[in-house]
Write a protein that holds these residues in place. Sequence first.
Motif, mmCIF file in Angstrom:
data_model
loop_
_atom_site.group_PDB
_atom_site.id
_atom_site.type_symbol
_atom_site.label_atom_id
_atom_site.label_comp_id
_atom_site.label_asym_id
_atom_site.label_seq_id
_atom_site.Cartn_x
_atom_site.Cartn_y
_atom_site.Cartn_z
ATOM 1 N N VAL A 98 0.862 -1.190 0.000
ATOM 2 C CA VAL A 98 0.000 0.000 0.000
ATOM 3 C C VAL A 98 0.891 1.230 0.000
ATOM 4 N N GLN B 97 -7.352 -0.625 6.068
ATOM 5 C CA GLN B 97 -6.593 -0.906 7.286
ATOM 6 C C GLN B 97 -7.187 -0.212 8.500
ATOM 7 N N TYR C 256 -2.935 -9.523 8.056
ATOM 8 C CA TYR C 256 -1.989 -8.492 7.621
ATOM 9 C C TYR C 256 -1.737 -7.488 8.728
ATOM 10 N N TYR D 12 4.039 1.841 9.934
ATOM 11 C CA TYR D 12 4.261 3.052 9.158
ATOM 12 C C TYR D 12 4.914 4.104 10.044
ATOM 13 N N PHE E 45 0.768 5.377 0.357
ATOM 14 C CA PHE E 45 -0.060 6.514 0.744
ATOM 15 C C PHE E 45 0.424 7.785 0.067
ATOM 16 N N GLY E 46 -0.529 8.650 -0.239
ATOM 17 C CA GLY E 46 -0.197 10.010 -0.651
ATOM 18 C C GLY E 46 0.096 10.855 0.575
ATOM 19 N N PRO E 47 0.586 12.084 0.380
ATOM 20 C CA PRO E 47 0.968 12.934 1.513
ATOM 21 C C PRO E 47 -0.213 13.563 2.242
ATOM 22 N N GLN F 287 5.612 3.123 4.609
ATOM 23 C CA GLN F 287 5.590 1.780 5.159
ATOM 24 C C GLN F 287 6.994 1.317 5.512
ATOM 25 N N GLY G 259 4.848 16.408 5.759
ATOM 26 C CA GLY G 259 5.053 16.567 4.325
ATOM 27 C C GLY G 259 5.332 15.300 3.563
ATOM 28 N N LEU G 260 5.514 14.204 4.269
ATOM 29 C CA LEU G 260 5.867 12.945 3.602
ATOM 30 C C LEU G 260 4.767 11.899 3.671
ATOM 31 N N GLY G 261 3.736 12.148 4.433
ATOM 32 C CA GLY G 261 2.672 11.154 4.538
ATOM 33 C C GLY G 261 3.112 9.917 5.284
ATOM 34 N N LEU G 262 2.331 8.889 5.168
ATOM 35 C CA LEU G 262 2.632 7.615 5.824
ATOM 36 C C LEU G 262 3.552 6.795 4.930
#
Lengths: 111, 115
Positions: A99, B104, B31, B35, A101-103, B45, B40-43
């Motif tokens: 998965v 999730q 699963y 994260y 993710f976008g920001p 993994q 500014g970078l998001g999640l």
Amino acid sequence: ILNVEQSPQSLHVQEGDSTNFTCSFPSSNFYALHWYRWETAKSPEALFVMTLNGDEKKKGRISATLNTKEGYSYLYIKGSQPEDSATYLCALKTSYDKVIFGPGTSLSVIP
Amino acid sequence: EAQVTQNPRYLITVTGKKLTVTCSQNMNHEYMSWYRQDPGLGLRQIYYSMNVEVTDKGDVPEGYKVSRKEKRNFPLILESPSPNQTSLYFCAISPWLAGGQDTQYFGPGTRLTVL
């Protein structure tokens, strides 16, 4: 690494305004696109799952569409309320176990 | 109701001192994933696991280890933490559903500061 982009980065709207933001991705080769809502001091929560080109999903005042051919998804909020203030994340499920993710787009609704 | 617990919720530590952040679920989902979230970078993994004894690297695995000895637990181990691992960490779980339908459930997050 596949890049998932979201725009705008942040948004401030007045209560009652409708708004929308975009998730874009370079490939139509993926399993599903997920939208999450993330309120401050809480954890992200799933809003929608979309898999097919032309998919439209709706939950109350929030709806989303998916265009896999042109590589984008829109999230719409009709008549924004202060409780809609949150960061909205889109995520691309690119394989059975991956998965990305976008920001995120940070929405502030001003009373 | 899906429940994902993380401990500790907040931790301040020093460079090089080994630490473990635990993640536990009550849903028997296959699963599990870790994260990190940075401004500014998001999640992003770190590692994920499809089932017991099955783990794999995500996009940013350097400096981290995981294990999945039991289905319900998926600890994140930092053998020698460094300041660039200061971040907000989330554990997430999902069932295995065909066609990518498996969104999730996220834990409450662990705020880690490495001095």
